[in-house]
Write a protein that holds these residues in place. Structure first.
Motif, PDB file in Angstrom:
ATOM      1  N   GLY A   6     -31.043 -16.668  -6.351  1.00 18.08           N
ATOM      2  CA  GLY A   6     -30.875 -15.812  -5.751  1.00 18.08           C
ATOM      3  C   GLY A   6     -30.991 -14.229  -6.186  1.00 18.08           C
ATOM      4  O   GLY A   6     -30.626 -13.490  -5.173  1.00 18.08           O
ATOM      5  N   ALA A   7     -31.595 -14.340  -7.383  1.00 15.03           N
ATOM      6  CA  ALA A   7     -32.018 -12.843  -8.144  1.00 15.03           C
ATOM      7  C   ALA A   7     -33.337 -12.587  -7.981  1.00 15.03           C
ATOM      8  O   ALA A   7     -34.281 -13.718  -7.680  1.00 15.03           O
ATOM      9  N   SER A  11     -36.092  -7.618 -10.953  1.00 15.45           N
ATOM     10  CA  SER A  11     -34.553  -7.446 -10.569  1.00 15.45           C
ATOM     11  C   SER A  11     -34.321  -6.653 -12.316  1.00 15.45           C
ATOM     12  O   SER A  11     -34.611  -7.644 -13.295  1.00 15.45           O
ATOM     13  N   LEU A  12     -33.906  -5.788 -13.026  1.00 15.87           N
ATOM     14  CA  LEU A  12     -33.270  -5.213 -14.977  1.00 15.87           C
ATOM     15  C   LEU A  12     -31.537  -6.403 -14.738  1.00 15.87           C
ATOM     16  O   LEU A  12     -31.177  -6.703 -15.838  1.00 15.87           O
ATOM     17  N   LEU A  13     -31.214  -7.027 -13.860  1.00 19.18           N
ATOM     18  CA  LEU A  13     -29.655  -7.326 -13.615  1.00 19.18           C
ATOM     19  C   LEU A  13     -29.821  -8.633 -14.132  1.00 19.18           C
ATOM     20  O   LEU A  13     -30.523  -9.319 -14.108  1.00 19.18           O
ATOM     21  N   PRO A  14     -28.526  -8.709 -14.448  1.00 20.55           N
ATOM     22  CA  PRO A  14     -29.156 -10.778 -15.121  1.00 20.55           C
ATOM     23  C   PRO A  14     -28.669 -11.528 -13.846  1.00 20.55           C
ATOM     24  O   PRO A  14     -28.031 -10.797 -12.441  1.00 20.55           O
ATOM     25  N   PRO A  15     -28.500 -12.310 -14.051  1.00 21.52           N
ATOM     26  CA  PRO A  15     -28.636 -13.557 -12.820  1.00 21.52           C
ATOM     27  C   PRO A  15     -26.670 -13.441 -12.378  1.00 21.52           C
ATOM     28  O   PRO A  15     -26.887 -13.618 -10.884  1.00 21.52           O
ATOM     29  N   ASN A  16     -26.475 -13.601 -13.515  1.00 23.09           N
ATOM     30  CA  ASN A  16     -24.220 -13.068 -12.504  1.00 23.09           C
ATOM     31  C   ASN A  16     -24.344 -11.770 -12.368  1.00 23.09           C
ATOM     32  O   ASN A  16     -22.616 -11.530 -11.889  1.00 23.09           O
ATOM     33  N   GLU A  21     -22.966  -4.360  -7.354  1.00 18.98           N
ATOM     34  CA  GLU A  21     -24.098  -4.285  -8.155  1.00 18.98           C
ATOM     35  C   GLU A  21     -25.628  -3.996  -7.565  1.00 18.98           C
ATOM     36  O   GLU A  21     -26.199  -3.314  -7.991  1.00 18.98           O
ATOM     37  N   ARG A  22     -26.175  -5.841  -7.422  1.00 14.29           N
ATOM     38  CA  ARG A  22     -27.423  -5.762  -6.602  1.00 14.29           C
ATOM     39  C   ARG A  22     -27.252  -4.171  -5.441  1.00 14.29           C
ATOM     40  O   ARG A  22     -29.153  -3.872  -5.880  1.00 14.29           O
ATOM     41  N   ALA A  23     -26.617  -4.400  -5.011  1.00 12.91           N
ATOM     42  CA  ALA A  23     -26.613  -3.625  -4.067  1.00 12.91           C
ATOM     43  C   ALA A  23     -27.034  -1.463  -4.734  1.00 12.91           C
ATOM     44  O   ALA A  23     -27.906  -1.246  -3.606  1.00 12.91           O
ATOM     45  N   ILE A  24     -26.051  -1.828  -5.482  1.00 12.38           N
ATOM     46  CA  ILE A  24     -26.737  -0.705  -6.289  1.00 12.38           C
ATOM     47  C   ILE A  24     -27.921  -0.225  -7.075  1.00 12.38           C
ATOM     48  O   ILE A  24     -28.846   1.026  -6.647  1.00 12.38           O
ATOM     49  N   GLU A  25     -27.923  -1.830  -7.082  1.00  9.30           N
ATOM     50  CA  GLU A  25     -29.929  -1.708  -7.585  1.00  9.30           C
ATOM     51  C   GLU A  25     -31.002  -1.055  -6.023  1.00  9.30           C
ATOM     52  O   GLU A  25     -31.442  -0.391  -6.746  1.00  9.30           O
ATOM     53  N   VAL A  26     -30.834  -1.830  -5.148  1.00 18.14           N
ATOM     54  CA  VAL A  26     -31.549  -2.038  -4.482  1.00 18.14           C
ATOM     55  C   VAL A  26     -31.166   0.241  -3.920  1.00 18.14           C
ATOM     56  O   VAL A  26     -32.537   1.108  -3.519  1.00 18.14           O
TER      57      VAL A  26
END
Length: 164
Positions: A6-7, A11-16, A21-26
């Protein structure tokens, strides 16, 4: 596009990463998409009028009046660095008057026959206000104040206001 976890592969975020965190990245990706014309903020001609006072500050413009026309403000900003290089000379007096849209005739003490008192000069100032309207007394005084700041410190001058 997402992978099996689901990553997003970009993205630079880790898979976990959490949903927050994903919403902030978007959200930050959308903010990054807003164009910021930084080059316009340091260009005298392209700078929006509301940012001219800050551009004037960065160029060390000696005085500022929010009531001046945008053309006068831009002229002062554009000529500021050169003006500081020549400050204290007859050329700097001419440059400051031209920045306000005026014309001058300047005769220094040694140009007269016989020579006048040392370190004096005569100034004939022809100045119009915004859009060719007659200059107000306040505007003329502001130009005179700038001439006082720009001229050689030891010099004195007499002023005659001309008409165009």
């Amino acid at each position: 596009m997402t992978d099996l976890h689901g990553a997003d592969p970009a993205s630079l975020l880790p898979p976990n990463a959490t949903r927050l965190e994903r919403a902030i990245e978007v959200l930050t990706q959308r903010i990054d998409a807003i164009p910021v014309p930084l080059r316009d903020l340091i260009s005298v001609e392209a700078c929006p009028d509301v940012f001219l006072p800050w551009l004037a500050f960065t160029r060390s413009v000696d005085s500022w009046n929010p009531g001046w026309s945008p053309r006068v403000k831009r002229n002062l900003i554009a000529s500021s660095i050169d003006l500081h290089r020549r400050k204290g000379s007859a050329g700097s007096v001419r440059a400051i008057v031209q920045a306000f849209g005026g014309q001058i005739a300047l005769r220094e003490w040694f140009d007269h026959q016989p020579p006048r008192d040392p370190y004096t000069f005569d100034l004939v100032l022809t100045l119009n206000g915004a859009d060719g309207a007659p200059a107000t007394g306040q505007f003329v005084q502001e130009v005179i104040d700038e001439v006082e700041r720009t001229k050689p410190v030891r010099s004195r001058f007499t002023l005659t206001q001309g008409l165009s």
